[in-house]
Design a protein around this motif. Sequence first.
Motif, mmCIF file in Angstrom:
data_model
loop_
_atom_site.group_PDB
_atom_site.id
_atom_site.type_symbol
_atom_site.label_atom_id
_atom_site.label_comp_id
_atom_site.label_asym_id
_atom_site.label_seq_id
_atom_site.Cartn_x
_atom_site.Cartn_y
_atom_site.Cartn_z
ATOM 1 N N VAL A 52 4.618 51.749 -0.985
ATOM 2 C CA VAL A 52 3.639 50.715 -1.342
ATOM 3 C C VAL A 52 3.502 49.752 -0.164
ATOM 4 C CG1 VAL A 52 3.949 50.847 -3.835
ATOM 5 C CG2 VAL A 52 5.369 49.272 -2.518
ATOM 6 N N PHE A 53 2.268 49.378 0.109
ATOM 7 C CA PHE A 53 1.957 48.400 1.156
ATOM 8 C C PHE A 53 1.342 47.173 0.492
ATOM 9 C CE2 PHE A 53 2.063 50.721 5.282
ATOM 10 C CZ PHE A 53 2.134 52.034 4.864
ATOM 11 N N THR A 54 1.677 45.992 1.000
ATOM 12 C CA THR A 54 0.918 44.799 0.632
ATOM 13 C C THR A 54 0.622 44.033 1.902
ATOM 14 O OG1 THR A 54 0.781 42.889 -0.839
ATOM 15 C CG2 THR A 54 2.911 43.311 0.151
ATOM 16 N N GLY A 55 -0.514 43.346 1.931
ATOM 17 C CA GLY A 55 -0.862 42.676 3.174
ATOM 18 C C GLY A 55 -2.048 41.758 3.031
ATOM 19 N N GLN A 56 -2.518 41.332 4.179
ATOM 20 C CA GLN A 56 -3.660 40.432 4.236
ATOM 21 C C GLN A 56 -4.493 40.776 5.463
ATOM 22 O OE1 GLN A 56 -2.670 36.287 3.871
ATOM 23 N NE2 GLN A 56 -4.819 35.638 3.979
ATOM 24 N N CYS A 57 -5.804 40.690 5.294
ATOM 25 C CA CYS A 57 -6.724 40.931 6.401
ATOM 26 C C CYS A 57 -7.082 39.611 7.053
ATOM 27 C CB CYS A 57 -7.990 41.602 5.884
ATOM 28 S SG CYS A 57 -9.082 42.090 7.220
ATOM 29 N N LEU B 203 -4.345 57.495 -0.949
ATOM 30 C CA LEU B 203 -3.925 56.119 -1.214
ATOM 31 C C LEU B 203 -4.859 55.494 -2.224
ATOM 32 C CD1 LEU B 203 -5.825 53.686 0.270
ATOM 33 C CD2 LEU B 203 -4.896 54.768 2.299
ATOM 34 N N ASN B 204 -4.316 54.566 -3.017
ATOM 35 C CA ASN B 204 -5.100 53.839 -4.017
ATOM 36 C C ASN B 204 -4.645 52.395 -4.048
ATOM 37 O OD1 ASN B 204 -6.857 55.784 -5.687
ATOM 38 N ND2 ASN B 204 -4.919 56.862 -5.401
ATOM 39 N N GLY B 205 -5.601 51.480 -4.035
ATOM 40 C CA GLY B 205 -5.218 50.078 -3.986
ATOM 41 C C GLY B 205 -6.263 49.144 -4.538
ATOM 42 N N PHE C 91 -4.251 42.219 -0.292
ATOM 43 C CA PHE C 91 -4.487 43.536 -0.894
ATOM 44 C C PHE C 91 -3.153 44.256 -1.060
ATOM 45 C CE2 PHE C 91 -3.494 45.909 2.884
ATOM 46 C CZ PHE C 91 -3.805 45.030 3.914
ATOM 47 N N GLY C 92 -3.207 45.345 -1.789
ATOM 48 C CA GLY C 92 -2.054 46.239 -1.902
ATOM 49 C C GLY C 92 -2.532 47.653 -2.145
ATOM 50 N N PHE C 93 -1.737 48.623 -1.693
ATOM 51 C CA PHE C 93 -2.060 50.017 -2.022
ATOM 52 C C PHE C 93 -0.791 50.878 -2.034
ATOM 53 C CE2 PHE C 93 -2.830 49.722 2.617
ATOM 54 C CZ PHE C 93 -2.122 50.808 3.112
ATOM 55 N N THR C 94 -0.911 51.988 -2.725
ATOM 56 C CA THR C 94 0.189 52.944 -2.870
ATOM 57 C C THR C 94 -0.193 54.242 -2.181
ATOM 58 O OG1 THR C 94 0.704 51.994 -5.027
ATOM 59 C CG2 THR C 94 1.608 54.176 -4.575
ATOM 60 N N VAL C 95 0.742 54.818 -1.437
ATOM 61 C CA VAL C 95 0.521 56.147 -0.854
ATOM 62 C C VAL C 95 1.485 57.127 -1.514
ATOM 63 C CG1 VAL C 95 0.305 57.534 1.239
ATOM 64 C CG2 VAL C 95 0.034 55.047 1.375
#
Length: 127
Positions: free
Chosen positions: A78-83, A49-51, A63-67
């Motif tokens: 692709v994921f996008t989210g918040q911590c 994964l890279n984000g 944030f966002g990342f791609t698997v």
Amino acid sequence: SSKCILTGLWRNELGSKMQIQEVKGDGTFSGEYKTAVSLARRPIQPASLNGSQHFDEAGQPTFGFTVNWKSFSDSTTVFTGQCFVDENGKEILETMWLLREKAKAPNGWEATRVGTNVFTRIKGQNV
Ligand code: BTN
């Protein structure tokens, strides 16, 4: 206020796990994702994964990342989210994802799935 950094080990409600390496100064990061579920016929393998994440004063960065599931599937997610950090200091990652499956022809209207995942931090275990 406690700041949320994505580095470390996380598990979602499906039982999938991911390990995120150090977040660089520009916010970029990489890691490994081990999904617990799959549409693919081939056996599940860890995927890279890279984000990228924001550094946010309030400590609740988006944030966002791609698997890229390339070792066992033609799909990309692709994921996008918040911590978020709750009052007990427990971090959660609220995410939404889009999964593109490889379509047989252009205009693959059926080829994209959408969903949500919530991740919590786990300790002392590799993906
Ligand atoms: C595939 O089935 O082609 C590759 C694996 C996809 C797993 C998806 S990504 C979104 C959702 N969240 C998970 O943890 N696993 C599934």
